[in-house]
Design an enzyme around this catalytic site. Structure first.
Site, mmCIF file in Angstrom:
data_model
loop_
_atom_site.group_PDB
_atom_site.id
_atom_site.type_symbol
_atom_site.label_atom_id
_atom_site.label_comp_id
_atom_site.label_asym_id
_atom_site.label_seq_id
_atom_site.Cartn_x
_atom_site.Cartn_y
_atom_site.Cartn_z
ATOM 1 N N ASN A 9 -1.418 3.878 3.601
ATOM 2 C CA ASN A 9 -1.850 3.147 4.795
ATOM 3 C C ASN A 9 -0.819 3.458 5.869
ATOM 4 O O ASN A 9 0.295 2.957 5.824
ATOM 5 C CB ASN A 9 -1.909 1.643 4.498
ATOM 6 C CG ASN A 9 -2.211 0.828 5.745
ATOM 7 O OD1 ASN A 9 -2.510 1.383 6.801
ATOM 8 N ND2 ASN A 9 -2.127 -0.486 5.611
ATOM 9 N N LYS A 11 -0.834 2.617 8.884
ATOM 10 C CA LYS A 11 -0.679 1.548 9.879
ATOM 11 C C LYS A 11 -0.655 2.161 11.295
ATOM 12 O O LYS A 11 -1.370 3.111 11.543
ATOM 13 C CB LYS A 11 0.565 0.706 9.569
ATOM 14 C CG LYS A 11 0.554 0.228 8.109
ATOM 15 C CD LYS A 11 1.531 -0.846 7.800
ATOM 16 C CE LYS A 11 1.392 -1.265 6.334
ATOM 17 N NZ LYS A 11 2.262 -2.372 5.968
ATOM 18 N N HIS A 94 -6.739 -6.217 5.663
ATOM 19 C CA HIS A 94 -5.294 -6.124 5.416
ATOM 20 C C HIS A 94 -4.615 -7.386 5.950
ATOM 21 O O HIS A 94 -5.041 -7.938 6.971
ATOM 22 C CB HIS A 94 -4.734 -4.871 6.099
ATOM 23 C CG HIS A 94 -3.336 -4.573 5.680
ATOM 24 N ND1 HIS A 94 -2.246 -5.218 6.225
ATOM 25 C CD2 HIS A 94 -2.852 -3.731 4.745
ATOM 26 C CE1 HIS A 94 -1.149 -4.766 5.633
ATOM 27 N NE2 HIS A 94 -1.483 -3.870 4.744
ATOM 28 N N GLU A 96 -2.064 -7.791 7.629
ATOM 29 C CA GLU A 96 -1.639 -7.682 9.039
ATOM 30 C C GLU A 96 -2.814 -7.929 9.973
ATOM 31 O O GLU A 96 -2.643 -8.504 11.050
ATOM 32 C CB GLU A 96 -1.009 -6.293 9.280
ATOM 33 C CG GLU A 96 0.372 -6.208 8.634
ATOM 34 C CD GLU A 96 0.767 -4.810 8.164
ATOM 35 O OE1 GLU A 96 0.143 -3.831 8.586
ATOM 36 O OE2 GLU A 96 1.709 -4.730 7.342
ATOM 37 N N GLY A 172 6.507 -4.269 3.365
ATOM 38 C CA GLY A 172 7.501 -3.800 4.339
ATOM 39 C C GLY A 172 8.859 -4.465 4.185
ATOM 40 O O GLY A 172 9.707 -4.359 5.065
ATOM 41 N N SER A 212 5.789 -2.460 -0.763
ATOM 42 C CA SER A 212 7.041 -1.771 -1.040
ATOM 43 C C SER A 212 6.989 -0.852 -2.259
ATOM 44 O O SER A 212 7.990 -0.696 -2.966
ATOM 45 C CB SER A 212 8.186 -2.788 -1.184
ATOM 46 O OG SER A 212 8.339 -3.521 0.026
HETATM 47 P P1 13P Z 1 4.771 -1.132 2.445
HETATM 48 O O1 13P Z 1 4.506 -0.124 1.339
HETATM 49 O O2 13P Z 1 5.433 -0.511 3.644
HETATM 50 O O3 13P Z 1 5.431 -2.362 1.943
HETATM 51 O O4 13P Z 1 3.316 -1.581 2.991
HETATM 52 C C1 13P Z 1 2.381 -2.013 2.087
HETATM 53 C C2 13P Z 1 1.093 -2.156 2.782
HETATM 54 O O5 13P Z 1 0.909 -3.052 3.590
HETATM 55 C C3 13P Z 1 0.056 -1.165 2.494
HETATM 56 O O6 13P Z 1 -1.173 -1.573 3.013
#
Ligand code: 13P
Length: 249
Positions: A9, A11, A94, A96, A172, A212
């Protein structure tokens, strides 16, 4: 036997030009016949990404999609815009998007139904906050998210869906869930699917862990009985993603 699915992802990272560079860098590294590989990239880079990934094992996915067919929804992306350019997967709900763009379990359900209608595989996200985990309501909360997400979804559709379990506190933060925590929730999700549908559906659906994930944590996580791969944020933008995809080599 479920085939693993490992998705990046991206983002809100990488311009279209940078997308070409990164795909060219990663494509020799993410070859693994045991794994379906998906790169979910920003909408503006989808066409470029599809072109750059042509002839490789990389599937391109979107990070979001609207639940309406078309109309006065400024800034949104319709499902047929995705299928028209060959997008096969879409991340739905997601955390977010839930947090910053007011997505709810209900809009997630509408988007999931619309994705299936258009033959796009949804990667349906769920996950608890740190407070919910500390209060001991994780499983109840996730079950509720799953039940609403799958309302009116047929068993045949559900079998092809991907669920991403992403504890919000692990996204994250560098704070990966323990293998036991991740397996426990992914197992509970599969049991919830079995309750909604049947064992066949539950055995077919693929459940990812996200939060992560790194080249170090991937092998143990993906070896768990109910974890069928990962949804990877930060590490999907680096050559490390090749190691994650080749977690079993
Ligand atoms: P990270 O791997 O950066 O923690 O992000 C996970 C995530 O939100 C994948 O959709």
């Amino acid at each position: 036997m479920r085939k693993k699915i490992i998705a990046g992802n991206w983002k809100m990272n990488k311009t279209p030009s940078e997308t070409v560079t990164l795909i060219n860098e990663l494509k020799p590294l993410v070859v693994n016949e045991d794994v379906d590989v998906v790169f979910c990239v920003p909408a503006i880079s989808l066409t470029t990404a599809i072109e750059a990934a042509k002839g490789t094992n990389i599937n391109i996915g979107a990070e979001n999609m609207h639940f309406e067919e078309s109309g006065a929804y400024t800034g949104e992306i319709a499902p047929n815009m995705l299928t028209d350019i060959g997008v096969k997967y879409v991340i739905i709900g997601h955390s977010e998007r839930r947090e910053y763009f007011a997505e709810t379990d209900e809009t997630v359900n509408k988007k999931v139904l619309k994705a299936f209608e258009h033959g796009i595989t949804p990667i349906i996200c769920c996950g608890e906050s740190l407070t919910q985990r500390e209060q001991g309501v994780t499983i109840d909360f996730i079950r509720q998210q799953i039940k609403v997400a799958f309302l009116n979804v047929t068993s045949a559709q559900a079998k092809t869906a991907v669920i991403a379990y992403e504890p919000i506190w692990a996204i994250g933060t560098g704070k990966v869930a323990t293998t036991e925590q991740a397996q426990e929730v992914c197992k509970a999700i599969r049991e919830c699917i079995a309750e909604i549908y049947d064992t066949d559906t539950a055995e077919a659906i693929r459940i990812q862990y996200g939060g992560s994930v790194s080249a170090d944590s991937a092998p143990e996580l993906f070896a768990q009985a109910d974890i069928d791969g990962g949804l990877v944020g930060g590490a999907s933008l680096k050559p490390d993603f090749g190691k994650i995809v080749n977690y079993n080599k």
